[in-house]
Design an enzyme around this catalytic site. Structure first.
Site, short mmCIF file in Angstrom:
data_model
loop_
_atom_site.label_atom_id
_atom_site.label_comp_id
_atom_site.label_asym_id
_atom_site.label_seq_id
_atom_site.Cartn_x
_atom_site.Cartn_y
_atom_site.Cartn_z
N CYS A 101 0.84 -1.20 0.00
CA CYS A 101 0.00 0.00 0.00
C CYS A 101 0.87 1.25 0.00
CB CYS A 101 -0.93 -0.02 1.20
SG CYS A 101 -2.12 1.34 1.23
N CYS A 199 -6.64 -4.20 6.63
CA CYS A 199 -7.82 -3.34 6.51
C CYS A 199 -8.89 -3.91 5.59
CB CYS A 199 -7.40 -1.95 6.04
SG CYS A 199 -6.74 -1.87 4.36
#
Length: 389
Positions: A101, A199
């Site tokens: 990410c 997440c």
């Protein structure tokens, strides 16, 4: 400077934006929407993409009196982080989605868009320090608060992108200090719990997420001699060093626990053995990012870290034909390193480089020659920086 502050909805990014504003920068807040599927989000604060976070980020921006926007980066996130996560596990490797990410979203898509809009830098709530060298190129260092340090997951970013980044929390003494500051500033997220877990795994069940995405494929669990000990529903659900969930039909002869030693996706097998079999004497890695000149064939002494909150261990490294060869002393006690993990090299608190693990094993199984004798210190790597990936 015009600074774009990434507001996740947590206390760290809110205080980072406040500190950037206090330093005199013209700050604009942005929240990254990373999923279009509301059911993929989670309530509470287990991850960094809960459905409350955009609202929390907006309220923080309101308190600070800065403009606020929401940017939809869900397509990029799905393509470069979630898809990579699934393909890596399917191939028997163990990825770190936070590293990906940072590499593809926070310090690529976000930063590129910020620069295109005329911003000078982005600001995040990561715990790390940037120290400018004599040539002006930023050196990435651990945060003052070692317990919160995030230099490991940031090392993949590279010096060129970090030159356009601010980490206002790098010198924070502790998370408690940050929370007290948030409360003093009237930020509503001052007491919000820390995020954790992956997440995009809404219920926290990573194995279930992998099974739903990749399907089930029954296979064998075997020992190092190939004897079948049990079965599994998919090799993708295991990683090196894992102990739980093996469902073995018989105990080890010595009665001691078994651990995953290898995942073989082609044969759909999981190989298990003793804790001693997890010992690591050598590691190979590629796709390196360097903050200093890359090493050559001569060995260099460094510290190596292979997990986000792992203990760095002494090692000797050299680079041959684009492959980073890492030799770890037996007394370092390094265990259970899997292909796909991020490997970060340090000189004290300073990041020297980062690479992706391609293989690891015990010293007697080293793929190359014997471990090189101690050579140049990490100082030999100091100097002008470069990046390769």
């Amino acid at each position: 400077m015009r600074v774009l502050a990434a507001l996740s909805g947590g206390v760290d990014s809110a205080v980072a934006a406040a500190r950037a504003q206090e330093a005199g920068h013209d700050v604009v807040g942005v929240h990254m929407a990373l999923s279009r599927q509301r059911e993929q989000h989670r309530t509470g604060s287990r991850g960094c993409c809960s459905i409350e976070d955009a609202g929390d980020a907006r309220r923080a921006a309101d308190v600070l009196g800065i403009p606020f926007y929401v940017w939809d980066l869900s397509e990029r996130f799905e393509r470069t982080v979630v898809a990579d996560f699934l393909s890596e596990y399917a191939a028997g490797r163990t990825p770190n989605p936070c590293v990906r990410c940072n590499e593809h979203v926070k310090f690529a898509a976000l930063l590129d868009k910020a620069l295109a809009l005329g911003f000078d830098a982005v600001c995040t709530g990561h715990y790390a320090r940037l120290v400018a060298g004599p040539d002006g190129v930023p050196a990435l260092h651990r945060a003052r608060d070692a317990a919160k340090d995030q230099s490991y997951v940031l090392a993949v970013t590279g010096p060129e992108r970090l030159a356009r980044t601010l980490f206002p929390l790098g010198d924070a003494a502790s998370k408690d200090e940050v929370r007290r500051e948030a409360a003093a500033r009237g930020l509503p997220v001052a007491s919000k719990p820390d995020s954790y877990d992956i997440c995009f795994v809404a219920d926290g069940d990573t194995r279930g997420f992998l099974d739903r995405a990749l399907g089930t494929r029954p296979g064998e669990v075997v020992d190092t001699d190939g004897a079948v000990l049990g079965s599994h529903d998919g090799a993708h659900g295991f990683t090196v060093g894992q102990r739980r969930g093996l469902r073995l039909g018989r105990p080890a002869p010595d009665g001691r626990p078994r651990y995953v030693l290898a995942v073989e996706p082609v044969r759909n097998r999981v190989v298990v053995g003793s804790a001693e079999d997890l010992a690591v004497g050598w590691i190979t890695a590629d796709r390196a990012v360097w903050y200093v000149p890359a090493p050559g064939a001569e060995p260099v002494d460094v510290l190596v870290q292979v997990r986000a909150h792992g203990t760095p261990v002494p090692a000797v490294v050299r680079l041959r034909d684009g492959v980073l060869d890492v030799r770890v002393a037996e007394e370092a006690g390094l265990r259970g390193v899997a292909a796909g993990q991020s490997l970060v090299l340090y000189d004290g608190d300073r990041v020297l480089g980062q690479a992706t693990v391609t293989g690891a094993g015990r010293a007697r199984r080293a793929p190359a020659d014997d471990a090189p004798p101690p050579g140049a210190s990490a100082d030999a790597l100091a100097g002008a920086s470069g990046e390769g990936r």
